[in-house]
Design a protein around this motif. Sequence first.
Motif, PDB file in Angstrom:
ATOM      1  N   THR A 116      14.788 -19.292  59.400  1.00 23.29           N
ATOM      2  CA  THR A 116      15.242 -17.726  59.169  1.00 23.29           C
ATOM      3  C   THR A 116      16.576 -17.450  59.283  1.00 23.29           C
ATOM      4  OG1 THR A 116      15.358 -17.457  61.558  1.00 23.29           O
ATOM      5  CG2 THR A 116      13.246 -17.184  60.959  1.00 23.29           C
ATOM      6  N   GLY A 117      17.421 -18.488  59.844  1.00 22.41           N
ATOM      7  CA  GLY A 117      18.688 -18.377  59.688  1.00 22.41           C
ATOM      8  C   GLY A 117      19.305 -18.402  58.221  1.00 22.41           C
ATOM      9  N   TYR A 118      18.771 -19.411  57.692  1.00 28.62           N
ATOM     10  CA  TYR A 118      19.090 -19.770  56.322  1.00 28.62           C
ATOM     11  C   TYR A 118      18.912 -18.512  55.294  1.00 28.62           C
ATOM     12  CZ  TYR A 118      19.383 -22.020  51.786  1.00 28.62           C
ATOM     13  OH  TYR A 118      19.957 -22.493  50.570  1.00 28.62           O
ATOM     14  N   VAL A 119      17.869 -17.878  55.350  1.00 24.41           N
ATOM     15  CA  VAL A 119      17.593 -16.679  54.618  1.00 24.41           C
ATOM     16  C   VAL A 119      18.422 -15.511  55.067  1.00 24.41           C
ATOM     17  CG1 VAL A 119      15.780 -14.951  53.956  1.00 24.41           C
ATOM     18  CG2 VAL A 119      15.049 -17.301  54.192  1.00 24.41           C
ATOM     19  N   SER A 120      18.523 -15.181  56.401  1.00 30.57           N
ATOM     20  CA  SER A 120      19.417 -13.868  56.829  1.00 30.57           C
ATOM     21  C   SER A 120      20.652 -14.242  56.750  1.00 30.57           C
ATOM     22  CB  SER A 120      18.970 -13.892  58.366  1.00 30.57           C
ATOM     23  OG  SER A 120      17.714 -14.133  59.043  1.00 30.57           O
ATOM     24  N   LEU A 121      21.270 -15.263  56.711  1.00 33.88           N
ATOM     25  CA  LEU A 121      22.850 -15.381  56.609  1.00 33.88           C
ATOM     26  C   LEU A 121      22.979 -15.513  54.883  1.00 33.88           C
ATOM     27  CD1 LEU A 121      23.501 -18.461  59.057  1.00 33.88           C
ATOM     28  CD2 LEU A 121      24.420 -16.141  59.004  1.00 33.88           C
ATOM     29  N   ARG A 122      22.126 -15.351  54.165  1.00 33.29           N
ATOM     30  CA  ARG A 122      22.663 -15.002  52.720  1.00 33.29           C
ATOM     31  C   ARG A 122      22.960 -13.699  52.554  1.00 33.29           C
ATOM     32  NH1 ARG A 122      20.211 -18.066  48.796  1.00 33.29           N
ATOM     33  NH2 ARG A 122      19.856 -16.619  47.303  1.00 33.29           N
ATOM     34  N   THR A 123      22.896 -12.782  53.608  1.00 30.02           N
ATOM     35  CA  THR A 123      23.477 -11.364  53.564  1.00 30.02           C
ATOM     36  C   THR A 123      24.414 -11.075  54.720  1.00 30.02           C
ATOM     37  OG1 THR A 123      21.360 -10.871  55.275  1.00 30.02           O
ATOM     38  CG2 THR A 123      21.187 -10.555  53.017  1.00 30.02           C
ATOM     39  N   ARG A 124      24.892 -10.119  54.996  1.00 31.14           N
ATOM     40  CA  ARG A 124      25.960  -9.774  55.873  1.00 31.14           C
ATOM     41  C   ARG A 124      25.673  -8.154  56.349  1.00 31.14           C
ATOM     42  NH1 ARG A 124      26.220 -13.713  56.098  1.00 31.14           N
ATOM     43  NH2 ARG A 124      27.846 -15.334  55.172  1.00 31.14           N
ATOM     44  N   GLY A 125      26.276  -8.057  57.563  1.00 29.16           N
ATOM     45  CA  GLY A 125      26.218  -6.767  58.190  1.00 29.16           C
ATOM     46  C   GLY A 125      24.984  -6.207  58.338  1.00 29.16           C
ATOM     47  N   VAL A 126      24.849  -5.014  57.781  1.00 28.03           N
ATOM     48  CA  VAL A 126      23.383  -4.346  58.384  1.00 28.03           C
ATOM     49  C   VAL A 126      22.256  -4.915  57.736  1.00 28.03           C
ATOM     50  CG1 VAL A 126      22.254  -2.113  57.671  1.00 28.03           C
ATOM     51  CG2 VAL A 126      24.472  -1.867  58.448  1.00 28.03           C
ATOM     52  N   ALA A 127      22.318  -5.575  56.487  1.00 27.36           N
ATOM     53  CA  ALA A 127      21.149  -6.287  56.110  1.00 27.36           C
ATOM     54  C   ALA A 127      21.074  -7.503  57.113  1.00 27.36           C
ATOM     55  CB  ALA A 127      21.430  -6.778  54.987  1.00 27.36           C
ATOM     56  N   PHE A 128      21.937  -8.300  57.723  1.00 22.66           N
ATOM     57  CA  PHE A 128      21.716  -8.980  58.561  1.00 22.66           C
ATOM     58  C   PHE A 128      20.912  -8.368  59.850  1.00 22.66           C
ATOM     59  CE2 PHE A 128      22.775 -12.012  62.097  1.00 22.66           C
ATOM     60  CZ  PHE A 128      22.192 -13.223  61.551  1.00 22.66           C
ATOM     61  N   ILE A 129      21.400  -7.505  60.150  1.00 21.72           N
ATOM     62  CA  ILE A 129      20.628  -6.884  61.532  1.00 21.72           C
ATOM     63  C   ILE A 129      19.191  -6.598  61.207  1.00 21.72           C
ATOM     64  CG2 ILE A 129      20.721  -4.859  63.035  1.00 21.72           C
ATOM     65  CD1 ILE A 129      23.432  -4.441  62.502  1.00 21.72           C
ATOM     66  N   MET A 130      19.153  -5.943  59.935  1.00 25.20           N
ATOM     67  CA  MET A 130      17.515  -5.504  59.548  1.00 25.20           C
ATOM     68  C   MET A 130      16.842  -6.670  59.427  1.00 25.20           C
ATOM     69  SD  MET A 130      17.955  -2.412  56.971  1.00 25.20           S
ATOM     70  CE  MET A 130      19.002  -1.114  57.328  1.00 25.20           C
ATOM     71  N   ILE A 131      17.314  -7.882  58.882  1.00 26.15           N
ATOM     72  CA  ILE A 131      16.457  -8.931  58.483  1.00 26.15           C
ATOM     73  C   ILE A 131      16.072  -9.764  59.813  1.00 26.15           C
ATOM     74  CG2 ILE A 131      16.498 -11.113  57.327  1.00 26.15           C
ATOM     75  CD1 ILE A 131      18.359  -9.852  55.241  1.00 26.15           C
ATOM     76  N   THR A 132      17.144  -9.995  60.700  1.00 24.42           N
ATOM     77  CA  THR A 132      16.844 -10.738  61.940  1.00 24.42           C
ATOM     78  C   THR A 132      15.691  -9.968  62.736  1.00 24.42           C
ATOM     79  OG1 THR A 132      18.850  -9.562  62.748  1.00 24.42           O
ATOM     80  CG2 THR A 132      18.912 -11.890  62.137  1.00 24.42           C
TER      81      THR A 132
END
Lengths: 329, 308
Positions: A116-132
Amino acid sequence: MSAVTTSSPIARPAAPAMRRLAPLVILGLLALLPLATALGLPSHWLTLVTRAMIFAIAALSLDLILGVGGLVSFGHAAFIGIGAYGAGILITEGQTELLVALPAILIVCAVFAAVTGYVSLRTRGVAFIMITLAFGQMAFYFAQALSAYGGDDGLTLYEKSTFLGREIFANRTGFYYIALGTLAVCYWLARRLVASRFGRVLRAARENAVRVTVTGYDVDHVRLGAYVISGMMAGISGFLLANQTDFVSPAFMSWQRSGELIFMVVLGGVGSLYGAIVGAIALLAVEDVLSGLTQNWKAIFGPLIVLFVLFTRGGIAGLMAKLRGSRDG
Amino acid sequence: MTTSLLIVQLLNGLQFGILLFLVAAGLTLVFGVMDFINLAHGVQYMLGAYLAVTFVGLTGSFMLGLVLALAAALLLGLAFEFLVFRHLYERDHLDQVLATFGLILLLNQAVKMIWGAAPLSVPVPEFLSGNVQLLGGVLYPTYRFALIGAGLGVGALLWFVVEKTRTGMLLRAGASNAPMVSALGVDIRKLFMVVFAFGTMLAGFAGVMAAPILSVEPGMGDTVLILAFVVIVVGGIGSIRGAFVGALIVGLVDTLGRSFMNDLLRLFMAPASARATGAALSSMLIYLVMAAVLFVRPEGLLPAKGRS
């Protein structure tokens, strides 16, 4: 996301003396609490603080990525859930040995965090919050679908984990010191990690990822490493939680739980590590008091969060730093 | 799996997607223009549904109840904006997440205190209570068609406002560079309030429309909020078109997954394990889709133009 970090207290040069002293004072006070209960403090407190220390481990692990790494993860409760279900499922299947359960939990947490970190860390900021947040929900729904292990109703445990066959969690005071010891070790590890080259790159990437990349470090690798370590640490907290409550349920990983973990970190002071411990204890104490007052305690607790965010910055650690600052000045 | 069942489930998926679009559009609009992450958006959807319960019950008319509930939802939204949100526009996302999280705890509990914890329902309005006969004799509830129609209508209106009007132009400009729009003499505070009110209305509208077909219960907004997040992430943050495409994908994948995953797995698994795996897999399916989309396009399918 840089905004998160510029306002956090760690961005300023924190007072090193306090940073060294505060955690020792906190852990020392915690070590003395069972004495107070022996002298007449209601023993209910022992259970409550054990629970608070278990959550402090999770909050501490969250602070590694949120405070130090500058990544607001909103799915951290998933790791508590994996740890708790790991213990719960193994105990249900007749395997109580800690030396089997803990490595298994750490591996599953590491794999879940890595994917999940590999996918989530492709984004930053708000997208990261939403994806996690979304991945946290995925774990939640998965647990709900585990009909063999209680599904939505959760799983009651009729035994606790054992260490080399001994029932180390049976005694309440003993459990208290196991939780305290685990918390102390996790804190020490986190502190070491932050002080290491790895930690410096992580912190530097929070301030300016481009510059760190140019220096030759792979920022994504460092962040992913921190995410995996953080997930594993939260898994340990879940393992202890299952053993304390003798019960595991999908609610352990609800997104509200993740929100509470974030609030613990912010309450104590983002990025200070020991603040996460203070925040977890303070939050559970407030919840305990409020829920004793009224069944509708969340109607009071919610506005308290709002007021806290609107009127304070830097949490309890920030307030302490401010007090120090005004005294020094 | 028969063709008629497939048609019905496709329509269900479409209808669910439209509902998600109404919630996600407001959420992404507020985020795109104001850079404000509002977790309480789902609660506004829940409030819409509860207000519908009350006002439809009071007036006895769905349409009248709808209008009153929308007005009340709007007023509540503006009150929150005045009391809480406007103090958070300048803050970082972490503060916004936390404060709106606190608001969720309060409102979920408040709803329980006012309306009780038991699920409530709103009767389907009389004039939409029948069924429509489709090709091949398949019956489908009229109300669900009305919901799809209303959602598409609102979507078209939204597109018109954002793309073709002066307000929409300011919105798009504000989304890419708010300080510049402010420097050009536009009252950015007022613009923010308009956007916020509009977003609140959309969420409330979705709640009112969902009330006759879903059970109205505390926490219903939380589920929808998280689905709306998935929609936005899949579609591209801040983009209305993205929200539309993302909502349809999520609605269809979720509905079809839940109805056909079992049958699909049974082709190569024992029935019992197919049922267990199917249940777990179908509730995780949209998150897997989200992960796949992000893996290929971290920005989402149709990211908003002009955002960095």
